[in-house]
Design a protein around this motif. Structure first.
Motif, PDB file in Angstrom:
ATOM      1  N   ALA A  92     -37.067  26.992  56.998  1.00 61.41           N
ATOM      2  CA  ALA A  92     -36.909  25.645  56.456  1.00 61.41           C
ATOM      3  C   ALA A  92     -38.001  25.408  55.420  1.00 61.41           C
ATOM      4  CB  ALA A  92     -37.000  24.611  57.570  1.00 61.41           C
ATOM      5  N   THR A  93     -37.621  25.426  54.166  1.00 62.63           N
ATOM      6  CA  THR A  93     -38.532  25.141  53.050  1.00 62.63           C
ATOM      7  C   THR A  93     -37.710  24.540  51.931  1.00 62.63           C
ATOM      8  OG1 THR A  93     -40.276  26.039  51.642  1.00 62.63           O
ATOM      9  CG2 THR A  93     -38.354  27.427  51.973  1.00 62.63           C
ATOM     10  N   THR A  94     -38.351  23.874  51.007  1.00 66.19           N
ATOM     11  CA  THR A  94     -37.635  23.188  49.929  1.00 66.19           C
ATOM     12  C   THR A  94     -37.677  24.009  48.652  1.00 66.19           C
ATOM     13  OG1 THR A  94     -38.265  21.075  50.904  1.00 66.19           O
ATOM     14  CG2 THR A  94     -37.479  21.028  48.641  1.00 66.19           C
ATOM     15  N   CYS A  95     -36.510  24.251  48.086  1.00 64.75           N
ATOM     16  CA  CYS A  95     -36.398  24.971  46.818  1.00 64.75           C
ATOM     17  C   CYS A  95     -36.947  24.076  45.704  1.00 64.75           C
ATOM     18  CB  CYS A  95     -34.932  25.322  46.538  1.00 64.75           C
ATOM     19  SG  CYS A  95     -34.653  26.039  44.897  1.00 64.75           S
ATOM     20  N   TYR A 110     -39.595  33.830  48.494  1.00 66.66           N
ATOM     21  CA  TYR A 110     -38.456  33.037  48.934  1.00 66.66           C
ATOM     22  C   TYR A 110     -37.291  33.206  47.968  1.00 66.66           C
ATOM     23  CZ  TYR A 110     -41.847  30.488  51.798  1.00 66.66           C
ATOM     24  OH  TYR A 110     -42.813  30.157  52.707  1.00 66.66           O
ATOM     25  N   CYS A 142     -33.548  23.245  43.141  1.00 62.98           N
ATOM     26  CA  CYS A 142     -32.403  22.413  43.549  1.00 62.98           C
ATOM     27  C   CYS A 142     -32.707  21.537  44.767  1.00 62.98           C
ATOM     28  CB  CYS A 142     -31.185  23.292  43.825  1.00 62.98           C
ATOM     29  SG  CYS A 142     -31.288  24.247  45.353  1.00 62.98           S
ATOM     30  N   HIS A 143     -33.882  21.684  45.355  1.00 63.85           N
ATOM     31  CA  HIS A 143     -34.333  20.906  46.518  1.00 63.85           C
ATOM     32  C   HIS A 143     -33.503  21.161  47.774  1.00 63.85           C
ATOM     33  CE1 HIS A 143     -37.105  18.963  43.832  1.00 63.85           C
ATOM     34  NE2 HIS A 143     -36.098  18.646  43.028  1.00 63.85           N
ATOM     35  N   ASN A 144     -32.878  22.337  47.858  1.00 71.00           N
ATOM     36  CA  ASN A 144     -32.188  22.748  49.080  1.00 71.00           C
ATOM     37  C   ASN A 144     -33.248  22.950  50.169  1.00 71.00           C
ATOM     38  OD1 ASN A 144     -30.110  23.613  50.778  1.00 71.00           O
ATOM     39  ND2 ASN A 144     -30.329  25.743  50.138  1.00 71.00           N
ATOM     40  N   GLY A 145     -32.898  22.703  51.405  1.00 69.59           N
ATOM     41  CA  GLY A 145     -33.878  22.735  52.488  1.00 69.59           C
ATOM     42  C   GLY A 145     -33.982  24.046  53.235  1.00 69.59           C
ATOM     43  N   GLU A 146     -33.346  25.113  52.742  1.00 74.50           N
ATOM     44  CA  GLU A 146     -33.371  26.386  53.463  1.00 74.50           C
ATOM     45  C   GLU A 146     -33.472  27.541  52.465  1.00 74.50           C
ATOM     46  OE1 GLU A 146     -31.111  27.773  57.447  1.00 74.50           O
ATOM     47  OE2 GLU A 146     -29.805  27.324  55.762  1.00 74.50           O
ATOM     48  N   ASN A 195     -28.894  28.371  48.638  1.00 71.19           N
ATOM     49  CA  ASN A 195     -27.812  27.775  47.864  1.00 71.19           C
ATOM     50  C   ASN A 195     -27.293  28.837  46.893  1.00 71.19           C
ATOM     51  OD1 ASN A 195     -26.133  26.301  46.217  1.00 71.19           O
ATOM     52  ND2 ASN A 195     -27.629  24.708  45.745  1.00 71.19           N
ATOM     53  N   CYS A 221     -33.613  30.954  47.416  1.00 74.78           N
ATOM     54  CA  CYS A 221     -32.843  29.792  47.842  1.00 74.78           C
ATOM     55  C   CYS A 221     -31.517  30.222  48.470  1.00 74.78           C
ATOM     56  CB  CYS A 221     -32.603  28.876  46.645  1.00 74.78           C
ATOM     57  SG  CYS A 221     -31.711  27.366  47.066  1.00 74.78           S
TER      58      CYS A 221
END
Length: 109
Positions: A66-69, A95, A72-76, A99, A97
């Protein structure tokens, strides 16, 4: 590069008066003039880097966190940790993303 004939150290350049340039040794009194020395420049070729995350099959088995891209601000995101600096430094986390539209890759040192 030129090396000292007496002690083998790398010679340093000492600009002279006019166009005369000479090489000198920083540790011993050796000096030589730079008359008819060939100057050669070497062009370096940039090494191709291997991707951290390669192939779609590899992503099926990559762990997620669980981290923020940042794009795109995706949470995984998928992650992989590697020791790229000295052993007394922390590991670097890479990391990617989750997405599929974004697929942005970043790292945290």
């Amino acid at each position: 590069m030129e090396f000292c004939a007496s002690c083998g150290n790398m010679l340093q350049i000492q600009p002279g008066i006019g166009q005369r340039v000479r090489f000198f040794c920083p540790t011993c009194p050796y000096v030589c003039t730079a008359i008819n020395k060939i100057v050669r420049r070497q062009h370096l070729v940039k090494k191709e880097l291997e991707p951290i995350f390669s192939g779609s099959d590899a992503m099926k088995f990559a762990p997620k966190t669980a981290t923020t891209c940042p794009r795109c601000h995706n949470g995984e995101a998928y992650f992989k940790q590697m020791q790229i600096r000295s052993a007394d430094e922390p590991m670097t986390t890479f990391y990617k993303c989750c997405n599929e539209i974004c697929n942005h890759e970043w790292r945290e040192d």
